[in-house]
Write a protein that holds these residues in place. Sequence first.
Motif, PDB file in Angstrom:
ATOM      1  N   THR A 138      35.652  -3.894  58.112  1.00  0.00           N
ATOM      2  CA  THR A 138      35.789  -2.768  59.033  1.00  0.00           C
ATOM      3  C   THR A 138      34.667  -1.756  58.824  1.00  0.00           C
ATOM      4  N   THR A 158      43.369  -3.426  58.027  1.00  0.00           N
ATOM      5  CA  THR A 158      43.306  -3.822  59.435  1.00  0.00           C
ATOM      6  C   THR A 158      44.406  -4.845  59.706  1.00  0.00           C
ATOM      7  N   ASP A 195      36.556  -7.164  64.986  1.00  0.00           N
ATOM      8  CA  ASP A 195      37.012  -6.909  63.620  1.00  0.00           C
ATOM      9  C   ASP A 195      38.399  -7.524  63.508  1.00  0.00           C
TER      10      ASP A 195
HETATM   11 MG   LIG Z   1      39.564  -3.836  57.903  1.00  0.00          MG
END
Ligand SMILES: [Mg+2]
Length: 629
Positions: A28, A48, A68
């Motif tokens: 990220t 994430t 991502d």
């Molecule tokens: Mg992440």
Amino acid sequence: MGAVERKIQARARTPLVALLGNPNCGKTALFNRLTGARQKVANYAGVTVERKEGSFSSPAGRSFRLLDLPGAYSLAAHTPDEAITRDVVAGLRAGEQAPDAVVCVVNATNLRLNLRLVLEVQRLGLPMVLALNMVDVAKKRGIVIDADKLAAELGMPVVETVAVQSGGEKSLLRALDQMPDEAPRTSNALSAIDAISVEDTQHEVRRILDACTSHANDTGNLTEKIDQVVLHPIVGPILLAALMFLVFQAVFSWAALPMEMIKGGVDGVGQWLGAYMGDGMLRSLLVEGILGGVGSVLVFLPQILILFFFILALEDCGYLPRAAFLLDRLMGGVGLSGRAFIPLLSSFACAIPGIMAARTIQNRRDRLVTIMIAPLMTCSARLPVYALIIAAFIPNRDVGGFMNLQGLVLFALYFAGIASAMAVAWVFKRIMGSSAQQPLMMELPSYHWPHLHNLALGLWERAKIFLTRVGTIILTLMVLVWFLSSFPGAPEGATHPAIYYSIAGMIGRGMAVIFEPIGFGWQICIALVPGMAAREVAVGALGTVYALSQSGEALASSLTPIIAQSWTLATALSLLAWYVFAPQCLSTLSVVKRETGGMRWPLIMAFYMFALAYIASFITYRVALSMGG
Ligand SMILES: [Mg+2]
Ligand SMILES: Nc1nc2c(ncn2[C@@H]2O[C@H](COP(=O)(O)OP(=O)(O)OP(=O)(O)O)[C@@H](O)[C@H]2O)c(=O)[nH]1
């Protein structure tokens, strides 16, 4: 061809690149650096949990779309967030194309663990680039990696990156630029991965590492030494408790001055408006409705920022997974896994990201129970309500010379939320049947100092979120509350203030029938309804309601003394108990619906929380009354 079609075609031609790697390797951070996004970065595995898309252009002018993804140790997914990663990379998600290329991000200080995924992904046959991230840390520790040799061994470009430094992404951009436009791809099915045993993969990893890396000078790092203290069976928990305690003390004592300043500003504007505007509806709307309501919420900005300062700093330095380990035994006692710790801790900010973070929990029942108790953690929207009532009823004095009584009560309220969450988890586990306790397996990241830049950005984001909330939903609801509380006006010969006869007054008086037994009069009942949309509005609504109930020139921003006069201590304590439990947030319920895939769990949640709130308030009220409160 229309503009829209051209746009769609251009989008289809822009290559889609996916960032893939183990949890916490810096995907990220790299995503943010490349795209300029501000997705959450923190020093623990499982930050994430969703797929995020962005785009960027390389120095040579080529555009890319970038994905991502949640971190994964292997494409054989064990948790819902890992499954997202697997499905996206393998092109199994409905309505979504598979990526054209993969950037495999690895933590250069821990290749032994990270390379397994690289070898797995390689078998899918997609064009790949390997990003050796965190080389700054690796270099400091004396770990030497021969990137050229590694590239030859793996048969893919290998670049060094430092995702947290400006310019640290340059080599990756160059590598992406050199990728052929139409890269040859021999997409294999996921089954190509299953065909090879884990042992064989590990064997291959070891062989590659022996050929390309040298740890001869690896100085190790401070992390192990710090952990000897932090994870110590006796010192560790004491440290954790002391840390939590410090946070709540700070929320009260550090915030005092900035809160005074904001309040002074709001009061000043109110007085100025009062002096320059004639008596009338507009003045009432501005002074009582907007300033009274919004102002009384606004003063809590410093407290919220101080709370977030601590949460963000703890997230970034790497302490959180340690706390999860320390509490694993305790949580195991009520049938929760230590993995539930981070989702629950996130819920102190807001239950919504907390509930989503539960995706990192493998066992379905554990995950459900974690979701069900997440809203019992005291979210930051409750803070204004607690702080207001505490300021009005709890004297601001020292206890034992070093503690502040108000901070202590706030700590107790947070603790009440945690303790009842544990109790509720225990009951749910009893009803649903316990799953076999699995040992907690969690990667402990290296400690590092919080990046000040990130911390500042994080606080700024928080301030923006809060101010936007105040300026939009809270403001709108306040105007509505003011309107409903002002019309229709009082009849001839009225004995009560006008608000008593208004629409809101009527609703409040109707509700009071149900809430009288727990000590809530009609004025509090009026505030409970808009509080459903945003908890802080309850404070604002009380501001407006009491401002309109006052005769004379009393200004709304001095809400604290007004409620101190109007309520008994028993009522105040009962309202605090209500806020510990009541499901006063519709957005939380709708996220639960999405995450559990149906209405069943949000309904169970709303029901159990209302029931608990009523019972807890009833008991608190009666006990306090009988003790003369
Ligand atoms: Mg992440
Ligand atoms: N020193 C250093 N720290 C880094 C680097 N890249 C990332 N970090 C830090 O590593 C931690 C993890 O970064 P994230 O970007 O959240 O990692 P992630 O791979 O997205 O993690 P998940 O979303 O949990 O899979 C953060 O504390 C970052 O500040 C780097 O190149 N050097």
